[in-house]
Design an enzyme around this catalytic site. Sequence first.
Site, PDB file in Angstrom:
ATOM      1  N   LYS A  79       0.848  -1.195   0.000  1.00 64.75           N
ATOM      2  CA  LYS A  79       0.000   0.000   0.000  1.00 64.75           C
ATOM      3  C   LYS A  79       0.883   1.245   0.000  1.00 64.75           C
ATOM      4  O   LYS A  79       1.890   1.297   0.714  1.00 64.75           O
ATOM      5  CB  LYS A  79      -0.918  -0.023   1.231  1.00 64.75           C
ATOM      6  CG  LYS A  79      -1.963   1.090   1.246  1.00 64.75           C
ATOM      7  CD  LYS A  79      -2.870   0.975   2.474  1.00 64.75           C
ATOM      8  CE  LYS A  79      -3.919   2.074   2.507  1.00 64.75           C
ATOM      9  NZ  LYS A  79      -4.779   1.994   3.712  1.00 64.75           N
ATOM     10  N   SER A 154      -9.774   2.546   2.825  1.00 66.49           N
ATOM     11  CA  SER A 154      -8.891   3.246   1.906  1.00 66.49           C
ATOM     12  C   SER A 154      -7.985   2.310   1.097  1.00 66.49           C
ATOM     13  O   SER A 154      -7.513   2.684   0.042  1.00 66.49           O
ATOM     14  CB  SER A 154      -7.999   4.233   2.673  1.00 66.49           C
ATOM     15  OG  SER A 154      -7.102   3.527   3.531  1.00 66.49           O
ATOM     16  N   SER A 178      -9.685   0.149   6.982  1.00 63.50           N
ATOM     17  CA  SER A 178      -9.151   0.214   5.614  1.00 63.50           C
ATOM     18  C   SER A 178      -8.543  -1.075   5.080  1.00 63.50           C
ATOM     19  O   SER A 178      -8.229  -1.157   3.896  1.00 63.50           O
ATOM     20  CB  SER A 178      -8.108   1.322   5.509  1.00 63.50           C
ATOM     21  OG  SER A 178      -8.764   2.554   5.478  1.00 63.50           O
TER      22      SER A 178
HETATM   23  N1  GLN Z   1     -12.958   4.792   6.203  1.00 62.21           N
HETATM   24  C1  GLN Z   1     -12.036   5.125   7.236  1.00 62.21           C
HETATM   25  C2  GLN Z   1     -11.752   6.595   7.202  1.00 62.21           C
HETATM   26  O1  GLN Z   1     -12.064   7.181   6.225  1.00 62.21           O
HETATM   27  C3  GLN Z   1     -10.849   4.285   7.025  1.00 62.21           C
HETATM   28  C4  GLN Z   1      -9.566   4.827   7.536  1.00 62.21           C
HETATM   29  C5  GLN Z   1      -8.475   3.826   7.513  1.00 62.21           C
HETATM   30  O2  GLN Z   1      -8.635   2.727   8.040  1.00 62.21           O
HETATM   31  N2  GLN Z   1      -7.345   4.219   7.000  1.00 62.21           N
HETATM   32  O3  GLN Z   1     -11.250   7.159   8.118  1.00 62.21           O
END
Ligand code: GLN
Length: 507
Positions: A79, A154, A178
């Site tokens: 990632k 994400s 995420s």
């Molecule tokens: N959907 C979560 C956010 O927008 C995910 C964040 C994450 O796990 N990086 O904060």
Amino acid sequence: MTDFTRMSATELVALMARGEASSADIVTAHLDRIHHVEPTIHAFLHVADKALEQAGEVDRRRAAGETLPATAGLPFAVKDVLCTTDMPTTAGSKILEGYYPPYDATVVTKCRAAGLISLGKTNMDEFAMGSSTEHSGYGPTANPWDATRTPGGSGGGSAAAVAACEAPIALGSDTGGSIRQPSAFTGTVGFKPTYGGVSRYGVIALASSLDQVGPVARTVTDAALLQDIIAGHDPHDSTSIPTPWPSMVDAAVAAARNPSVKGLKVGRIKQLDTDGFQPSVRQRYHETLEMLSAEGAEIIDIDAPHFDYAVSAYYLILPAEASSNLAKFDSVRFGLRVTPEGGDATVEDVMAATREAGFGDEVKRRIILGTYALSAGYYDAYYGSAQKVRTLIQQDFTSAFRKVDVLATPAAPHTAFRLGEQLDDPLAMYANDMTTIPANLAGVPGLALPMGLDPENGLPIGLQLMAPAHGDRRLFEVGAAMEIFVNAAFGGPVWSRVPEVAAGGAK
Ligand code: GLN
């Protein structure tokens, strides 16, 4: 002909050990696959140009009789939130376009030491803020199950790459879901370790008290294999747990060999089994619980009253920490610098112009929210209250784990939604995380694995298992057994049923 891209990491390692496949063959197959599907999927922001060369080097050393780690020569994807010295690291943001960090993230160093070969950096929502990968500064990733849908976020890039067989395993990061929500949307297995289990050194921080790196894979055992490589103490991360971890692979392999859930106490959380969830997701979740009960597990109802406030508390704590972490992107030290025309710009003018041009809307929204929540006069009302709710959620977990071994919930409230569907509705986007956020707030581990396909729309449905802090091994044990039962009950391994991705455009 053997298709290396359709094999698990565990199988690929075994093939190399038996001398039946070279790393170069395996890496070539994956690079070809990437070339074929990327015009449709766009899981990668950068494809490594040295992968094949590195694979050849592993093959040469192995042929010369050197003892290498068993995983040497196995490809993986990273990632783009993780610092890599040999590839650009953008965290999906235009403000870091073309940025090469001066050091590798500890997890990347560990993967290199295990001989893994990076295929490239995967797409993500900008600075990991989002649930669809649409907030990436470099365009969205498509879901291999249906290219008109999101793979989640994400870490949609890592999940889509693994689901589309572009990589057997990948690294993700999970601050609020995420890793697990994209796994639910793509039919992959994703694991968020206990907070402190994996080093955060070299992870571009979103919310430091919540961030954890973890694996994405197509099987529980493969996720365990990558987790074993990245877990462990790191003196560079002050929140890293000093005690060593037992082998997750051993736990998963033993459980898969002799799968049983007899006597296992599984908690069903009332607050995460509600009318607001997609009916087909809820139905499959209930079928799964019934199936586990038929296999001898005891299903116990759990009341976790403060989970109802988890999303609200998270969306104060996260922006507060993020606004502070993102202050370093100031046009002086990193990446982009935009100088307003006219010749008389002050340092503040340059900073403002750079942040205006370099950050996307969601990042700006959270910086504004977080700065507000932390400001004098509002700190107690917002940030302080959210921290109190966080403690209450931790207490809900503690009392739940007095009654059960694991908690089971849907990994996401619904199956993958269409690209664009939630883009203009931040609150709908935030609600994606209601099942995953509690684990981050409490620091406990969470494992997402598929429970078959939705009979209505043919998309994967995700199950989430949670265990007490430090109970990572229990999750791999239980997860590997459940994977076998779930696959038997709902039509076989989900990943093997992914439709062929049309090359060169949406299908
Ligand atoms: N959907 C979560 C956010 O927008 C995910 C964040 C994450 O796990 N990086 O904060």
